[in-house]
Design an enzyme around this catalytic site. Structure first.
Site, PDB file in Angstrom:
ATOM      1  N   ARG A 145       7.070   1.853   5.504  1.00  0.00           N
ATOM      2  CA  ARG A 145       6.144   0.699   5.497  1.00  0.00           C
ATOM      3  C   ARG A 145       4.968   0.946   6.442  1.00  0.00           C
ATOM      4  O   ARG A 145       4.532   0.042   7.167  1.00  0.00           O
ATOM      5  CB  ARG A 145       6.856  -0.599   5.895  1.00  0.00           C
ATOM      6  CG  ARG A 145       7.984  -1.004   4.987  1.00  0.00           C
ATOM      7  CD  ARG A 145       7.499  -1.370   3.584  1.00  0.00           C
ATOM      8  NE  ARG A 145       8.602  -1.873   2.775  1.00  0.00           N
ATOM      9  CZ  ARG A 145       9.401  -1.080   2.048  1.00  0.00           C
ATOM     10  NH1 ARG A 145       9.216   0.222   2.010  1.00  0.00           N
ATOM     11  NH2 ARG A 145      10.384  -1.624   1.329  1.00  0.00           N
ATOM     12  N   SER A 186       9.851  -9.431   1.341  1.00  0.00           N
ATOM     13  CA  SER A 186      10.559  -9.242   2.619  1.00  0.00           C
ATOM     14  C   SER A 186       9.608  -9.549   3.763  1.00  0.00           C
ATOM     15  O   SER A 186       8.547  -8.936   3.862  1.00  0.00           O
ATOM     16  CB  SER A 186      11.020  -7.796   2.766  1.00  0.00           C
ATOM     17  OG  SER A 186      11.875  -7.477   1.714  1.00  0.00           O
ATOM     18  N   GLU A 203       6.715  -7.664   8.330  1.00  0.00           N
ATOM     19  CA  GLU A 203       6.133  -6.677   7.417  1.00  0.00           C
ATOM     20  C   GLU A 203       4.716  -7.070   6.989  1.00  0.00           C
ATOM     21  O   GLU A 203       3.821  -6.230   6.983  1.00  0.00           O
ATOM     22  CB  GLU A 203       7.060  -6.535   6.206  1.00  0.00           C
ATOM     23  CG  GLU A 203       6.638  -5.455   5.245  1.00  0.00           C
ATOM     24  CD  GLU A 203       7.575  -5.353   4.056  1.00  0.00           C
ATOM     25  OE1 GLU A 203       8.768  -5.071   4.245  1.00  0.00           O
ATOM     26  OE2 GLU A 203       7.092  -5.550   2.930  1.00  0.00           O
TER      27      GLU A 203
HETATM   28  C1  FAD Z   1       7.941 -11.405  -4.356  1.00  0.00           C
HETATM   29  C2  FAD Z   1       7.416 -10.226  -3.572  1.00  0.00           C
HETATM   30  C3  FAD Z   1       8.120  -9.031  -3.599  1.00  0.00           C
HETATM   31  C4  FAD Z   1       7.648  -7.929  -2.879  1.00  0.00           C
HETATM   32  N1  FAD Z   1       8.361  -6.763  -2.932  1.00  0.00           N
HETATM   33  C5  FAD Z   1       7.936  -5.668  -2.250  1.00  0.00           C
HETATM   34  C6  FAD Z   1       8.682  -4.452  -2.299  1.00  0.00           C
HETATM   35  O1  FAD Z   1       9.695  -4.341  -2.961  1.00  0.00           O
HETATM   36  N2  FAD Z   1       8.213  -3.408  -1.586  1.00  0.00           N
HETATM   37  C7  FAD Z   1       7.069  -3.480  -0.850  1.00  0.00           C
HETATM   38  O2  FAD Z   1       6.703  -2.460  -0.219  1.00  0.00           O
HETATM   39  N3  FAD Z   1       6.334  -4.619  -0.800  1.00  0.00           N
HETATM   40  C8  FAD Z   1       6.747  -5.710  -1.477  1.00  0.00           C
HETATM   41  N4  FAD Z   1       6.030  -6.881  -1.418  1.00  0.00           N
HETATM   42  C9  FAD Z   1       4.811  -6.944  -0.591  1.00  0.00           C
HETATM   43  C10 FAD Z   1       3.495  -6.731  -1.391  1.00  0.00           C
HETATM   44  O3  FAD Z   1       3.671  -6.997  -2.735  1.00  0.00           O
HETATM   45  C11 FAD Z   1       2.947  -5.298  -1.229  1.00  0.00           C
HETATM   46  O4  FAD Z   1       2.771  -4.979   0.120  1.00  0.00           O
HETATM   47  C12 FAD Z   1       1.608  -5.127  -1.967  1.00  0.00           C
HETATM   48  O5  FAD Z   1       1.221  -3.784  -1.928  1.00  0.00           O
HETATM   49  C13 FAD Z   1       0.493  -6.006  -1.389  1.00  0.00           C
HETATM   50  O6  FAD Z   1      -0.597  -5.969  -2.295  1.00  0.00           O
HETATM   51  P1  FAD Z   1      -1.748  -7.051  -2.238  1.00  0.00           P
HETATM   52  O7  FAD Z   1      -2.820  -6.603  -3.170  1.00  0.00           O
HETATM   53  O8  FAD Z   1      -1.191  -8.395  -2.487  1.00  0.00           O
HETATM   54  O9  FAD Z   1      -2.229  -6.892  -0.736  1.00  0.00           O
HETATM   55  P2  FAD Z   1      -2.689  -8.062   0.259  1.00  0.00           P
HETATM   56  O10 FAD Z   1      -1.528  -8.930   0.571  1.00  0.00           O
HETATM   57  O11 FAD Z   1      -3.908  -8.706  -0.257  1.00  0.00           O
HETATM   58  O12 FAD Z   1      -3.042  -7.205   1.547  1.00  0.00           O
HETATM   59  C14 FAD Z   1      -2.012  -6.623   2.309  1.00  0.00           C
HETATM   60  C15 FAD Z   1      -2.651  -5.743   3.387  1.00  0.00           C
HETATM   61  O13 FAD Z   1      -3.289  -4.634   2.778  1.00  0.00           O
HETATM   62  C16 FAD Z   1      -4.682  -4.646   3.080  1.00  0.00           C
HETATM   63  N5  FAD Z   1      -5.385  -4.195   1.868  1.00  0.00           N
HETATM   64  C17 FAD Z   1      -5.209  -4.652   0.604  1.00  0.00           C
HETATM   65  N6  FAD Z   1      -5.989  -3.961  -0.240  1.00  0.00           N
HETATM   66  C18 FAD Z   1      -6.675  -3.072   0.506  1.00  0.00           C
HETATM   67  C19 FAD Z   1      -7.669  -2.088   0.224  1.00  0.00           C
HETATM   68  N7  FAD Z   1      -8.119  -1.878  -1.024  1.00  0.00           N
HETATM   69  N8  FAD Z   1      -8.171  -1.351   1.260  1.00  0.00           N
HETATM   70  C20 FAD Z   1      -7.748  -1.570   2.536  1.00  0.00           C
HETATM   71  N9  FAD Z   1      -6.819  -2.490   2.866  1.00  0.00           N
HETATM   72  C21 FAD Z   1      -6.290  -3.227   1.856  1.00  0.00           C
HETATM   73  C22 FAD Z   1      -5.032  -6.069   3.487  1.00  0.00           C
HETATM   74  O14 FAD Z   1      -6.155  -6.098   4.336  1.00  0.00           O
HETATM   75  C23 FAD Z   1      -3.742  -6.465   4.191  1.00  0.00           C
HETATM   76  O15 FAD Z   1      -3.730  -5.923   5.493  1.00  0.00           O
HETATM   77  C24 FAD Z   1       6.459  -8.010  -2.128  1.00  0.00           C
HETATM   78  C25 FAD Z   1       5.742  -9.224  -2.110  1.00  0.00           C
HETATM   79  C26 FAD Z   1       6.230 -10.320  -2.827  1.00  0.00           C
HETATM   80  C27 FAD Z   1       5.449 -11.608  -2.823  1.00  0.00           C
END
Ligand code: FAD
Length: 351
Positions: free
Chosen positions: A169, A242, A339
């Protein structure tokens, strides 16, 4: 020609974060073309205020009712095969692609590897930030390179796999959030090979589906079935998956804890001298599973998931998360780490 970006003011974010928190951004820039980032970042109206990328908002917790800066949201979403390398293909994926749709697209191209990561919400550009992982697979093992805009040098960069410094992570992008804006990924994916069935629950699910010789597509289907059953759907109950990382401790510490607390699940960590503990087990044993305080709660389905059961605020969710952390520290002497990225003034201690 359509504008390369557009900026909205006082934009509501309730539908843009999976906790469903009713917060507002002072400015929200939708970026259609990553080449326009230098011009956008130089906009006079955005100077002197914080800026951060917001993808689908599935791994963030807004700790204040307002983000007093500009959120950058990339929507460029093309995918194509860059080149074939023997039995692998390298694909180019724009940051704005939806992750789960990308998993299906790769399977449609006859490529595999991402099936264990099916149904993770969010954009492809966010995948390398915390090196998303599930069911025994981390995306970093398929990332050949990440294209990003570097706010320190004010230039575009292509970081090879080693430069991304992927960990559990973790990545260079997570450690330097003010620096990198990920614009695209290069994924190196195999066309054949055995699916990764190391996770017991996945093998059991495939067995229940009658898939004795599973294909990558069946694995993706099994992963989706398990996830739908185990995790609360953010469309129904606000959450960010998580909320706590599995703590990594020294091997001797894990052994002592196992001797004191029968049943504590312990997994291998990257380094031989360390072990990963199950944060879900620690939280459940500390009595938090299904706990509710106003509209903030810990999911009854999964102890790792902090939930918004209605109209909880960011500070309420954060306060509950901190109480969980304090009680796990008191009972087991283990420090939990959140996380998701916690955003805002109230975020500071103890992150
Ligand atoms: C129901 C559920 C299940 C999940 N299961 C998992 C899992 O199994 N494994 C796991 O690892 N994660 C999981 N996650 C967490 C999440 O889905 C991931 O971390 C995902 O990659 C976040 O994507 P996002 O576009 O929503 O990012 P955001 O939430 O919008 O951003 C997250 C972080 O990344 C940064 N960021 C986003 N895009 C960029 C970019 N293009 N450049 C620079 N920084 C950026 C943001 O600034 C922030 O710091 C889960 C979340 C939910 C709600």
């Amino acid at each position: 020609m359509a504008a390369a970006y557009s900026i909205g003011r006082d934009v509501p974010l309730a539908a843009r974060n999976t906790f469903g928190l009713d917060v507002q951004a002072r400015a929200f820039a939708t970026v259609h073309d990553a080449a326009a980032l230098p011009a956008l970042l130089a906009e006079p109206s955005l100077q002197g205020q914080p800026q951060m990328v917001l993808g689908a908002g599935s791994n963030v917790l807004f700790a204040d009712s307002r983000y007093d800066g500009c959120l950058l949201h990339l929507v460029c979403n093309s995918t194509h095969i860059l080149r074939n390398e023997g039995d692998r293909a390298v694909v180019h994926v724009d940051a704005g692609c939806e992750w789960d749709a990308l998993v299906d697209w790769t399977l449609d191209q006859g490529l595999q590897g991402l099936e264990n990561l099916a149904l993770i919400p969010g954009q492809a550009g966010a995948a390398p930030i915390q090196n998303i992982g599930a069911y025994g697979v981390e995306v970093g093992s398929f990332i050949a390179a990440v294209h990003a805009y570097d706010r320190v040098t004010a230039d575009y960069a292509r970081l090879g796999h080693a430069q991304c410094a992927f960990g559990y992570r973790d990545s260079v992008f997570k450690r330097e959030p003010e620096r990198w804006i990920v614009t695209a990924l290069e994924l190196s994916l195999p066309r054949s090979g055995q699916p990764n069935l190391g996770y017991v629950g996945l093998r059991e699910e495939l067995g229940a589906m009658g898939e004795l010789e599973p294909t990558p597509r069946n694995v993706a289907a099994a992963v989706r079935r398990i996830r739908r059953r185990k995790l609360p759907d953010p469309a129904v109950t606000g959450n960010a998956g998580s909320f706590f990382k599995n703590p990594v401790v020294r091997r001797e510490v894990a052994a002592k804890l196992q001797a004191r607390f029968a049943g504590l699940p312990v997994f291998p960590a990257v380094s031989e001298g360390e072990r990963k503990l199950s944060a879900a087990w620690l939280i459940e044993q500390a009595g938090w599973r299904g706990y509710r305080e106003g509209d903030a709660g810990i999911s009854a389905q999964h102890a790792l998931v902090l939930v918004n059961l209605g109209h909880a605020t960011g500070p309420q969710l954060l306060a509950l998360a901190r109480r969980v952390m304090a009680s796990v520290l008191e009972k087991f002497g283990v420090t939990l780490e959140p996380e998701p990225r916690i955003i805002g003034a109230a975020a500071d201690p103890p992150r």
